[in-house]
Design an enzyme around this catalytic site. Structure first.
Site, PDB file in Angstrom:
ATOM      1  N   GLY A   9       0.797  -1.219   0.000  1.00  0.00           N
ATOM      2  CA  GLY A   9       0.000   0.000   0.000  1.00  0.00           C
ATOM      3  C   GLY A   9       0.826   1.263   0.000  1.00  0.00           C
ATOM      4  O   GLY A   9       2.036   1.251  -0.202  1.00  0.00           O
ATOM      5  N   GLY A  14       0.706   2.527   7.236  1.00  0.00           N
ATOM      6  CA  GLY A  14       0.588   1.640   8.392  1.00  0.00           C
ATOM      7  C   GLY A  14       1.030   0.207   8.112  1.00  0.00           C
ATOM      8  O   GLY A  14       0.763  -0.694   8.909  1.00  0.00           O
ATOM      9  N   ASP A  35      11.716  -2.435   2.000  1.00  0.00           N
ATOM     10  CA  ASP A  35      12.648  -1.320   2.204  1.00  0.00           C
ATOM     11  C   ASP A  35      14.097  -1.785   2.360  1.00  0.00           C
ATOM     12  O   ASP A  35      15.027  -1.010   2.131  1.00  0.00           O
ATOM     13  CB  ASP A  35      12.253  -0.493   3.430  1.00  0.00           C
ATOM     14  CG  ASP A  35      11.059   0.409   3.169  1.00  0.00           C
ATOM     15  OD1 ASP A  35      10.556   0.451   2.026  1.00  0.00           O
ATOM     16  OD2 ASP A  35      10.615   1.083   4.118  1.00  0.00           O
ATOM     17  N   TRP A  54      13.146   7.280  -5.940  1.00  0.00           N
ATOM     18  CA  TRP A  54      13.070   6.306  -4.853  1.00  0.00           C
ATOM     19  C   TRP A  54      11.776   5.503  -4.894  1.00  0.00           C
ATOM     20  O   TRP A  54      11.723   4.392  -4.388  1.00  0.00           O
ATOM     21  CB  TRP A  54      13.182   6.993  -3.491  1.00  0.00           C
ATOM     22  CG  TRP A  54      14.546   7.515  -3.187  1.00  0.00           C
ATOM     23  CD1 TRP A  54      14.954   8.823  -3.239  1.00  0.00           C
ATOM     24  CD2 TRP A  54      15.698   6.765  -2.814  1.00  0.00           C
ATOM     25  NE1 TRP A  54      16.281   8.908  -2.912  1.00  0.00           N
ATOM     26  CE2 TRP A  54      16.766   7.666  -2.641  1.00  0.00           C
ATOM     27  CE3 TRP A  54      15.928   5.405  -2.604  1.00  0.00           C
ATOM     28  CZ2 TRP A  54      18.031   7.263  -2.275  1.00  0.00           C
ATOM     29  CZ3 TRP A  54      17.199   5.001  -2.228  1.00  0.00           C
ATOM     30  CH2 TRP A  54      18.234   5.927  -2.064  1.00  0.00           C
ATOM     31  N   ASP A  55      10.722   6.074  -5.458  1.00  0.00           N
ATOM     32  CA  ASP A  55       9.401   5.449  -5.391  1.00  0.00           C
ATOM     33  C   ASP A  55       9.032   4.709  -6.668  1.00  0.00           C
ATOM     34  O   ASP A  55       7.862   4.640  -7.031  1.00  0.00           O
ATOM     35  CB  ASP A  55       8.352   6.502  -5.032  1.00  0.00           C
ATOM     36  CG  ASP A  55       8.508   6.974  -3.604  1.00  0.00           C
ATOM     37  OD1 ASP A  55       7.792   6.466  -2.738  1.00  0.00           O
ATOM     38  OD2 ASP A  55       9.387   7.827  -3.344  1.00  0.00           O
ATOM     39  N   ARG A 129       3.790  11.551   6.194  1.00  0.00           N
ATOM     40  CA  ARG A 129       5.127  11.546   5.575  1.00  0.00           C
ATOM     41  C   ARG A 129       5.970  12.689   6.142  1.00  0.00           C
ATOM     42  O   ARG A 129       7.174  12.534   6.356  1.00  0.00           O
ATOM     43  CB  ARG A 129       4.989  11.668   4.054  1.00  0.00           C
ATOM     44  CG  ARG A 129       6.296  11.717   3.297  1.00  0.00           C
ATOM     45  CD  ARG A 129       6.646  10.427   2.669  1.00  0.00           C
ATOM     46  NE  ARG A 129       7.927  10.515   1.972  1.00  0.00           N
ATOM     47  CZ  ARG A 129       8.392   9.580   1.216  1.00  0.00           C
ATOM     48  NH1 ARG A 129       7.710   8.471   1.042  1.00  0.00           N
ATOM     49  NH2 ARG A 129       9.561   9.707   0.625  1.00  0.00           N
ATOM     50  N   TYR A 134      13.792  10.245   7.296  1.00  0.00           N
ATOM     51  CA  TYR A 134      14.362   9.191   6.464  1.00  0.00           C
ATOM     52  C   TYR A 134      15.869   9.347   6.400  1.00  0.00           C
ATOM     53  O   TYR A 134      16.400  10.438   6.571  1.00  0.00           O
ATOM     54  CB  TYR A 134      13.779   9.277   5.040  1.00  0.00           C
ATOM     55  CG  TYR A 134      12.307   8.930   4.974  1.00  0.00           C
ATOM     56  CD1 TYR A 134      11.903   7.612   4.847  1.00  0.00           C
ATOM     57  CD2 TYR A 134      11.342   9.922   5.047  1.00  0.00           C
ATOM     58  CE1 TYR A 134      10.558   7.289   4.788  1.00  0.00           C
ATOM     59  CE2 TYR A 134       9.992   9.599   4.994  1.00  0.00           C
ATOM     60  CZ  TYR A 134       9.605   8.277   4.861  1.00  0.00           C
ATOM     61  OH  TYR A 134       8.280   7.959   4.817  1.00  0.00           O
TER      62      TYR A 134
END
Length: 193
Positions: A9, A14, A35, A54-55, A129, A134
């Site tokens: 997701g 979560g 990750d 990154w995504d 976010r 990070y």
């Protein structure tokens, strides 16, 4: 019996919280976090949008992730022991996969016994976010310019490819989500035994 459960997701939806809760109560349960398969920062391309990508699926070493899943499939007891998981004396073994692009890599899609997909609204996602730190900090406008558009792109592709998932409302309480998924997994185990 072997069960592979995907907890996928949206970013900050979560997934890891739910995964960690399930890990504590499910028998012979191991976890693989997507990750952990990010490529080194110097291997992440800069896209046309001006952001480090990154995504996107290419930012992950999905072959290594698949190899890890296959190692579990070939010998879940050995995998569990190698990862410090106590093996209970029963035949059921569960592998949880936690990640934001779990259902975009074709060689993995058919391995899942159950697929869950957490969603939260744009504003909530952006807020969550912004509260996280990070290793590589988010640059200004990254969420609107890259993160959210990539989430929408991969979700659309998943839907176009007819990947069957159980959608979960990430706005529900942690306990509610945990109970819903735990009951579903337990029912799946009972029905398959």
């Amino acid at each position: 019996m072997k069960l592979i459960v995907g907890i996928g997701g949206v970013t900050n939806g979560g997934k890891t919280t739910l995964t960690n809760s399930l890990l504590k109560v499910l028998p012979n349960c191991c976890v693989i976090h997507q990750d952990d398969f990010f490529k080194p920062q110097d291997q992440i391309a800069v896209g046309e949008d001006g952001f480090k990508q990154w995504d996107v699926l290419e930012s992950l070493d999905m072959e290594a992730m698949l190899n890890t899943v296959q190692a579990w499939l070939s010998n879940p007891q050995k995998f569990a022991r190698a990862h410090g998981v106590s093996v209970w004396p029963e035949d059921t073994h569960i592998l949880l996969l936690d990640g934001f692009l779990l259902y975009s890599y074709k060689p993995l899609v058919d391995l899942y016994s159950r697929r869950y997909f957490l969603t939260i609204p744009y504003e909530e996602c952006k807020w969550r976010r912004s509260t996280r730190s990070y290793k590589v900090p988010d640059s200004p406008n990254l969420f609107d310019g890259h993160v959210w558009p990539m989430y929408q792109k991969y979700r659309r592709e998943m839907e176009v490819d007819d990947v069957e998932v159980v959608y979960l409302d990430g706005m529900k309480s942690r306990e509610e989500l945990f109970q819903q998924v735990l009951e579903d997994i337990q029912n799946s185990l009972l029905n398959d035994s």
